[in-house]
Motif scaffolding. Sequence first.
Motif, PDB file in Angstrom:
ATOM      1  N   MET B  32       0.994  -1.111  -0.104  1.00 47.40           N
ATOM      2  CA  MET B  32       0.033  -0.019  -0.041  1.00 47.40           C
ATOM      3  C   MET B  32       0.893   1.365   0.037  1.00 47.40           C
ATOM      4  O   MET B  32       0.713   2.244  -0.569  1.00 47.40           O
ATOM      5  CB  MET B  32      -0.969  -0.014   1.148  1.00 47.40           C
ATOM      6  N   VAL B  34       4.351   1.697  -1.022  1.00 51.07           N
ATOM      7  CA  VAL B  34       4.933   1.626  -2.089  1.00 51.07           C
ATOM      8  C   VAL B  34       4.187   1.871  -3.509  1.00 51.07           C
ATOM      9  O   VAL B  34       4.498   2.382  -4.733  1.00 51.07           O
ATOM     10  CB  VAL B  34       5.934   0.491  -2.534  1.00 51.07           C
ATOM     11  N   THR B  35       2.684   1.636  -3.355  1.00 54.54           N
ATOM     12  CA  THR B  35       1.768   1.731  -4.595  1.00 54.54           C
ATOM     13  C   THR B  35       1.595   3.351  -4.983  1.00 54.54           C
ATOM     14  O   THR B  35       1.570   3.868  -4.328  1.00 54.54           O
ATOM     15  CB  THR B  35       0.455   1.227  -4.359  1.00 54.54           C
ATOM     16  N   MET B  37      -0.774   4.924  -7.712  1.00 53.06           N
ATOM     17  CA  MET B  37      -1.681   4.716  -8.650  1.00 53.06           C
ATOM     18  C   MET B  37      -1.462   5.644  -9.916  1.00 53.06           C
ATOM     19  O   MET B  37      -0.891   6.663  -9.814  1.00 53.06           O
ATOM     20  CB  MET B  37      -3.124   5.181  -8.028  1.00 53.06           C
ATOM     21  N   ARG B  38      -1.492   5.119 -10.897  1.00 48.26           N
ATOM     22  CA  ARG B  38      -1.169   5.893 -12.270  1.00 48.26           C
ATOM     23  C   ARG B  38      -2.433   6.817 -12.161  1.00 48.26           C
ATOM     24  O   ARG B  38      -3.503   6.574 -12.256  1.00 48.26           O
ATOM     25  CB  ARG B  38      -1.403   5.099 -13.546  1.00 48.26           C
ATOM     26  N   LYS B  60       7.030  13.004  -4.651  1.00 53.31           N
ATOM     27  CA  LYS B  60       6.160  12.579  -5.929  1.00 53.31           C
ATOM     28  C   LYS B  60       5.062  13.730  -6.019  1.00 53.31           C
ATOM     29  O   LYS B  60       4.658  14.307  -6.944  1.00 53.31           O
ATOM     30  CB  LYS B  60       5.461  11.496  -5.654  1.00 53.31           C
TER      31      LYS B  60
END
Lengths: 184, 158
Positions: B32, B34-35, B37-38, B60
Amino acid sequence: MAKKSSRDRVNNEVNAGSMADIAFLLLIFFLVTTTIDVDKGITVKLPPWSEDEPDITKLNKRNVYSVLVNAQNQLLVRGDLANVDELRENAKEFIMNPQKKEDLAEKPTKAIISLKNDRGTNYKTYLEVYNELKAAYNELWDAECQRLYGVPYSEDLPIAYRKEIKKKIPFVLSEAEPTNFGEE
Amino acid sequence: MSKFSKKRGKASPAISTASLPDIIFMLLFFFMVVTVMRNSELLIDVVVPEATELQKLEQKSLVNYIYVGRPKEKYRNTYGTSPRVQLNDAFVKGSLENEIPIFLEKHRIKVPEAQRPRITTSLRVDGDVTMGIVQDVKTALRKSNQLKVNYSARIRAN
Protein backbone atom coordinates in the motif's frame (compact mmCIF):
# COMPACT_ATOMS: atom_id res chain seq x y z
CA MET A 1 -28.94 -19.08 31.71
CA ALA A 2 -26.77 -22.05 32.05
CA LYS A 3 -27.14 -22.72 28.34
CA LYS A 4 -26.01 -19.22 27.43
CA SER A 5 -22.92 -19.43 29.53
CA SER A 6 -21.93 -22.65 27.84
CA ARG A 7 -22.31 -20.96 24.46
CA ASP A 8 -20.12 -18.11 25.61
CA ARG A 9 -17.45 -20.56 26.55
CA VAL A 10 -17.46 -22.13 23.11
CA ASN A 11 -17.54 -18.98 20.96
CA ASN A 12 -15.63 -16.54 23.02
CA GLU A 13 -13.20 -15.91 20.16
CA VAL A 14 -13.90 -14.52 16.70
CA ASN A 15 -12.71 -16.89 14.07
CA ALA A 16 -9.68 -15.21 12.60
CA GLY A 17 -9.16 -17.81 9.91
CA SER A 18 -10.87 -15.77 7.21
CA MET A 19 -8.92 -12.68 8.15
CA ALA A 20 -5.99 -14.05 6.18
CA ASP A 21 -8.19 -14.47 3.12
CA ILE A 22 -9.39 -10.90 3.29
CA ALA A 23 -5.85 -9.65 3.71
CA PHE A 24 -4.73 -11.83 0.81
CA LEU A 25 -7.39 -10.35 -1.40
CA LEU A 26 -6.26 -6.83 -0.62
CA LEU A 27 -2.63 -7.84 -0.97
CA ILE A 28 -3.21 -9.27 -4.43
CA PHE A 29 -5.05 -6.13 -5.47
CA PHE A 30 -2.13 -3.94 -4.45
CA LEU A 31 0.38 -6.35 -5.96
CA VAL A 32 -1.37 -6.01 -9.29
CA THR A 33 -1.74 -2.25 -9.21
CA THR A 34 1.76 -1.51 -7.95
CA THR A 35 4.26 -0.05 -10.34
CA ILE A 36 7.57 0.24 -8.61
CA ASP A 37 9.21 2.48 -11.13
CA VAL A 38 11.09 5.26 -9.50
CA ASP A 39 11.11 8.37 -11.58
CA LYS A 40 14.57 9.10 -12.73
CA GLY A 41 15.94 11.52 -15.21
CA ILE A 42 18.38 14.25 -16.04
CA THR A 43 17.57 17.32 -14.02
CA VAL A 44 18.18 20.62 -15.72
CA LYS A 45 17.60 24.21 -14.84
CA LEU A 46 16.13 26.21 -17.69
CA PRO A 47 17.18 29.81 -18.12
CA PRO A 48 14.54 32.42 -17.32
CA TRP A 49 12.64 33.69 -20.32
CA SER A 50 13.81 36.87 -21.94
CA GLU A 51 12.75 38.35 -25.22
CA ASP A 52 16.16 39.20 -26.56
CA GLU A 53 18.75 36.62 -27.48
CA PRO A 54 21.91 36.60 -25.40
CA ASP A 55 24.93 37.76 -27.31
CA ILE A 56 27.74 35.27 -27.14
CA THR A 57 29.90 36.87 -29.77
CA LYS A 58 31.61 38.92 -27.08
CA LEU A 59 33.02 35.80 -25.51
CA ASN A 60 36.51 34.70 -26.19
CA LYS A 61 36.29 32.00 -28.81
CA ARG A 62 38.64 29.66 -27.01
CA ASN A 63 36.29 29.47 -24.04
CA VAL A 64 33.26 28.36 -26.00
CA TYR A 65 32.69 24.71 -26.70
CA SER A 66 30.02 24.73 -29.33
CA VAL A 67 28.05 21.59 -30.03
CA LEU A 68 25.62 21.52 -32.92
CA VAL A 69 23.22 18.70 -33.60
CA ASN A 70 21.49 18.84 -36.94
CA ALA A 71 18.26 17.32 -38.22
CA GLN A 72 20.18 14.27 -39.48
CA ASN A 73 21.38 13.74 -35.91
CA GLN A 74 24.99 14.50 -36.85
CA LEU A 75 27.28 16.28 -34.46
CA LEU A 76 29.45 19.28 -35.14
CA VAL A 77 31.80 20.05 -32.27
CA ARG A 78 33.79 23.27 -32.58
CA GLY A 79 33.49 23.16 -36.35
CA ASP A 80 34.44 19.51 -36.81
CA LEU A 81 32.29 16.47 -37.34
CA ALA A 82 32.33 14.38 -34.20
CA ASN A 83 30.98 11.24 -32.66
CA VAL A 84 28.89 11.03 -29.51
CA ASP A 85 31.28 8.47 -28.03
CA GLU A 86 34.21 10.91 -28.08
CA LEU A 87 32.23 13.82 -26.74
CA ARG A 88 32.75 13.11 -23.06
CA GLU A 89 36.55 12.86 -23.14
CA ASN A 90 36.78 15.73 -25.57
CA ALA A 91 34.67 18.00 -23.36
CA LYS A 92 36.65 17.05 -20.27
CA GLU A 93 39.89 17.96 -21.99
CA PHE A 94 38.40 21.24 -23.12
CA ILE A 95 37.19 22.23 -19.68
CA MET A 96 40.27 21.33 -17.68
CA ASN A 97 42.85 21.99 -20.41
CA PRO A 98 45.59 20.05 -18.64
CA GLN A 99 48.26 20.88 -21.22
CA LYS A 100 47.38 24.59 -21.27
CA LYS A 101 46.72 24.57 -24.98
CA GLU A 102 46.02 27.84 -26.73
CA ASP A 103 42.68 26.86 -28.20
CA LEU A 104 41.03 25.28 -25.17
CA ALA A 105 39.39 26.96 -22.17
CA GLU A 106 41.57 29.31 -20.14
CA LYS A 107 40.31 27.80 -16.91
CA PRO A 108 37.30 25.72 -15.90
CA THR A 109 35.41 28.72 -14.54
CA LYS A 110 35.51 30.39 -17.93
CA ALA A 111 34.47 27.40 -19.99
CA ILE A 112 31.06 27.62 -21.61
CA ILE A 113 29.32 24.85 -23.43
CA SER A 114 26.96 25.99 -26.11
CA LEU A 115 24.42 23.50 -27.37
CA LYS A 116 22.34 24.10 -30.42
CA ASN A 117 20.01 21.84 -32.31
CA ASP A 118 17.53 21.84 -35.15
CA ARG A 119 13.83 21.46 -34.62
CA GLY A 120 14.15 18.23 -36.55
CA THR A 121 16.78 16.74 -34.23
CA ASN A 122 15.70 13.53 -32.60
CA TYR A 123 14.97 13.88 -28.90
CA LYS A 124 16.91 10.70 -28.24
CA THR A 125 20.05 12.12 -29.84
CA TYR A 126 19.63 15.40 -28.04
CA LEU A 127 19.34 13.69 -24.68
CA GLU A 128 22.32 11.48 -25.47
CA VAL A 129 24.45 14.53 -26.21
CA TYR A 130 23.17 16.29 -23.10
CA ASN A 131 23.90 13.19 -21.08
CA GLU A 132 27.49 13.05 -22.32
CA LEU A 133 28.10 16.71 -21.48
CA LYS A 134 26.61 16.24 -18.04
CA ALA A 135 28.68 13.09 -17.61
CA ALA A 136 31.85 15.03 -18.45
CA TYR A 137 31.10 17.46 -15.65
CA ASN A 138 30.09 14.73 -13.24
CA GLU A 139 33.39 12.97 -13.85
CA LEU A 140 35.33 16.17 -13.32
CA TRP A 141 33.44 16.88 -10.10
CA ASP A 142 34.12 13.37 -8.99
CA ALA A 143 37.85 13.73 -9.60
CA GLU A 144 37.93 17.10 -7.86
CA CYS A 145 36.00 15.74 -4.92
CA GLN A 146 38.36 12.80 -4.58
CA ARG A 147 41.31 15.16 -4.62
CA LEU A 148 39.89 17.57 -2.04
CA TYR A 149 37.89 15.38 0.30
CA GLY A 150 38.78 11.82 -0.64
CA VAL A 151 35.21 10.79 -1.33
CA PRO A 152 33.34 10.42 -4.61
CA TYR A 153 30.97 13.20 -5.59
CA SER A 154 27.34 12.58 -4.85
CA GLU A 155 24.19 14.50 -4.05
CA ASP A 156 24.44 13.33 -0.43
CA LEU A 157 27.57 15.36 0.25
CA PRO A 158 27.33 18.38 2.54
CA ILE A 159 26.14 21.41 0.64
CA ALA A 160 29.31 23.36 1.44
CA TYR A 161 31.45 20.72 -0.27
CA ARG A 162 29.26 20.70 -3.33
CA LYS A 163 29.29 24.47 -3.54
CA GLU A 164 33.06 24.53 -3.28
CA ILE A 165 33.42 22.06 -6.12
CA LYS A 166 30.85 23.78 -8.30
CA LYS A 167 32.61 27.07 -7.72
CA LYS A 168 35.80 25.58 -9.08
CA ILE A 169 34.15 23.82 -12.02
CA PRO A 170 30.81 25.48 -12.73
CA PHE A 171 28.40 23.79 -15.08
CA VAL A 172 27.62 26.39 -17.69
CA LEU A 173 25.57 25.14 -20.58
CA SER A 174 23.83 27.56 -22.81
CA GLU A 175 21.19 26.42 -25.21
CA ALA A 176 20.44 28.49 -28.24
CA GLU A 177 17.05 28.68 -29.90
CA PRO A 178 16.92 25.84 -32.40
CA THR A 179 16.98 26.45 -36.10
CA ASN A 180 13.89 25.54 -38.09
CA PHE A 181 15.21 22.59 -40.05
CA GLY A 182 13.60 19.23 -40.51
CA GLU A 183 10.47 19.89 -38.49
CA GLU A 184 7.92 17.22 -39.30
CA MET B 1 12.20 -37.82 29.52
CA SER B 2 8.80 -39.29 30.05
CA LYS B 3 7.51 -35.88 30.94
CA PHE B 4 8.53 -34.50 27.57
CA SER B 5 7.05 -37.24 25.48
CA LYS B 6 3.76 -37.01 27.34
CA LYS B 7 3.40 -33.34 26.64
CA ARG B 8 4.23 -33.71 23.01
CA GLY B 9 1.72 -36.40 22.56
CA LYS B 10 -1.04 -34.26 23.94
CA ALA B 11 -0.27 -31.11 21.87
CA SER B 12 -2.50 -30.58 18.88
CA PRO B 13 -0.71 -31.19 15.58
CA ALA B 14 -2.23 -28.20 13.75
CA ILE B 15 -0.02 -25.14 13.32
CA SER B 16 -1.65 -22.03 14.64
CA THR B 17 -2.63 -19.76 11.79
CA ALA B 18 -3.51 -16.91 14.08
CA SER B 19 -0.41 -14.94 13.09
CA LEU B 20 -0.93 -15.47 9.38
CA PRO B 21 -3.18 -12.41 9.01
CA ASP B 22 -0.53 -10.34 10.71
CA ILE B 23 2.09 -11.44 8.22
CA ILE B 24 -0.21 -10.82 5.29
CA PHE B 25 -1.19 -7.43 6.68
CA MET B 26 2.45 -6.53 6.96
CA LEU B 27 2.95 -7.33 3.27
CA LEU B 28 -0.25 -5.51 2.48
CA PHE B 29 0.89 -2.35 4.19
CA PHE B 30 4.21 -2.52 2.41
CA PHE B 31 2.52 -2.65 -0.96
CA MET B 32 0.00 0.00 0.00
CA VAL B 33 2.83 2.35 0.85
CA VAL B 34 4.90 1.76 -2.27
CA THR B 35 1.96 1.77 -4.64
CA VAL B 36 1.66 4.75 -6.91
CA MET B 37 -1.64 4.79 -8.67
CA ARG B 38 -1.29 5.83 -12.28
CA ASN B 39 -2.99 9.18 -12.12
CA SER B 40 -3.42 9.66 -15.81
CA GLU B 41 -4.08 7.22 -18.56
CA LEU B 42 -1.65 7.64 -21.39
CA LEU B 43 -3.12 8.38 -24.78
CA ILE B 44 0.29 8.33 -26.39
CA ASP B 45 3.20 5.94 -26.64
CA VAL B 46 6.10 7.04 -24.50
CA VAL B 47 9.36 5.15 -24.48
CA VAL B 48 11.83 7.39 -22.72
CA PRO B 49 15.44 7.27 -23.93
CA GLU B 50 18.31 5.78 -21.97
CA ALA B 51 20.89 7.80 -20.11
CA THR B 52 23.50 7.39 -17.39
CA GLU B 53 23.57 10.62 -15.39
CA LEU B 54 20.27 10.16 -13.66
CA GLN B 55 18.87 11.78 -10.57
CA LYS B 56 15.93 10.51 -8.60
CA LEU B 57 12.85 12.62 -8.25
CA GLU B 58 12.29 12.69 -4.55
CA GLN B 59 8.87 13.93 -3.54
CA LYS B 60 6.11 12.75 -5.81
CA SER B 61 3.74 15.48 -4.68
CA LEU B 62 6.14 18.13 -5.95
CA VAL B 63 6.32 16.70 -9.45
CA ASN B 64 4.03 17.34 -12.37
CA TYR B 65 4.23 15.36 -15.56
CA ILE B 66 4.10 16.45 -19.16
CA TYR B 67 3.95 13.69 -21.74
CA VAL B 68 5.04 14.05 -25.33
CA GLY B 69 4.72 11.34 -27.94
CA ARG B 70 2.76 9.90 -30.82
CA PRO B 71 -0.88 8.91 -30.21
CA LYS B 72 -1.47 5.26 -29.46
CA GLU B 73 -2.65 2.93 -32.22
CA LYS B 74 -6.32 3.16 -31.22
CA TYR B 75 -6.35 6.96 -31.20
CA ARG B 76 -4.61 7.38 -34.55
CA ASN B 77 -7.83 7.68 -36.51
CA THR B 78 -8.95 10.64 -34.46
CA TYR B 79 -5.68 12.32 -33.63
CA GLY B 80 -3.30 11.36 -36.43
CA THR B 81 0.29 10.22 -35.97
CA SER B 82 2.20 13.42 -35.42
CA PRO B 83 3.62 13.96 -31.90
CA ARG B 84 1.35 15.54 -29.34
CA VAL B 85 1.53 16.86 -25.81
CA GLN B 86 -0.59 15.31 -23.09
CA LEU B 87 -1.35 17.07 -19.83
CA ASN B 88 -3.25 15.05 -17.24
CA ASP B 89 -5.82 13.03 -19.15
CA ALA B 90 -6.19 14.95 -22.35
CA PHE B 91 -4.26 16.23 -25.31
CA VAL B 92 -3.43 19.87 -25.54
CA LYS B 93 -6.00 21.28 -27.92
CA GLY B 94 -5.24 24.96 -28.00
CA SER B 95 -1.79 26.48 -27.91
CA LEU B 96 0.82 25.20 -25.49
CA GLU B 97 1.54 28.69 -24.28
CA ASN B 98 -1.98 29.00 -22.95
CA GLU B 99 -2.54 25.54 -21.56
CA ILE B 100 0.75 24.84 -19.82
CA PRO B 101 0.50 27.79 -17.39
CA ILE B 102 -3.02 26.67 -16.44
CA PHE B 103 -1.82 23.13 -15.93
CA LEU B 104 1.11 24.29 -13.79
CA GLU B 105 -1.09 26.58 -11.74
CA LYS B 106 -3.59 23.80 -11.06
CA HIS B 107 -0.78 21.71 -9.62
CA ARG B 108 0.83 24.62 -7.79
CA ILE B 109 -2.21 25.48 -5.70
CA LYS B 110 -2.20 21.98 -4.25
CA VAL B 111 1.36 22.37 -2.95
CA PRO B 112 2.08 24.21 0.31
CA GLU B 113 3.49 27.62 -0.36
CA ALA B 114 6.86 26.96 1.26
CA GLN B 115 7.54 24.06 -1.06
CA ARG B 116 6.48 25.72 -4.28
CA PRO B 117 9.99 26.68 -5.41
CA ARG B 118 10.88 23.00 -5.36
CA ILE B 119 8.24 21.95 -7.86
CA THR B 120 9.77 19.98 -10.70
CA THR B 121 8.30 19.27 -14.08
CA SER B 122 9.04 15.84 -15.37
CA LEU B 123 9.14 15.68 -19.15
CA ARG B 124 8.33 12.19 -20.27
CA VAL B 125 9.17 12.40 -23.91
CA ASP B 126 9.28 9.59 -26.42
CA GLY B 127 12.74 9.03 -27.89
CA ASP B 128 11.54 9.25 -31.50
CA VAL B 129 10.00 12.68 -31.20
CA THR B 130 11.76 15.61 -32.82
CA MET B 131 13.06 18.51 -30.78
CA GLY B 132 10.61 21.03 -32.24
CA ILE B 133 7.70 20.10 -30.02
CA VAL B 134 9.98 19.62 -27.01
CA GLN B 135 11.38 23.06 -27.60
CA ASP B 136 7.86 24.52 -27.66
CA VAL B 137 7.13 22.88 -24.31
CA LYS B 138 10.41 24.20 -22.90
CA THR B 139 9.65 27.69 -24.10
CA ALA B 140 6.19 27.56 -22.54
CA LEU B 141 7.71 26.37 -19.26
CA ARG B 142 10.26 29.16 -19.31
CA LYS B 143 7.58 31.73 -19.98
CA SER B 144 5.57 30.54 -17.00
CA ASN B 145 8.72 30.55 -14.90
CA GLN B 146 8.80 26.82 -14.21
CA LEU B 147 12.53 26.30 -14.57
CA LYS B 148 13.18 23.06 -12.73
CA VAL B 149 12.82 20.37 -15.32
CA ASN B 150 13.67 16.71 -15.37
CA TYR B 151 14.09 14.83 -18.63
CA SER B 152 12.76 11.45 -17.71
CA ALA B 153 15.04 8.60 -18.77
CA ARG B 154 15.80 4.98 -18.09
CA ILE B 155 19.11 3.86 -16.74
CA ARG B 156 21.51 2.53 -19.34
CA ALA B 157 23.37 -0.60 -18.40
CA ASN B 158 27.03 -0.10 -19.20
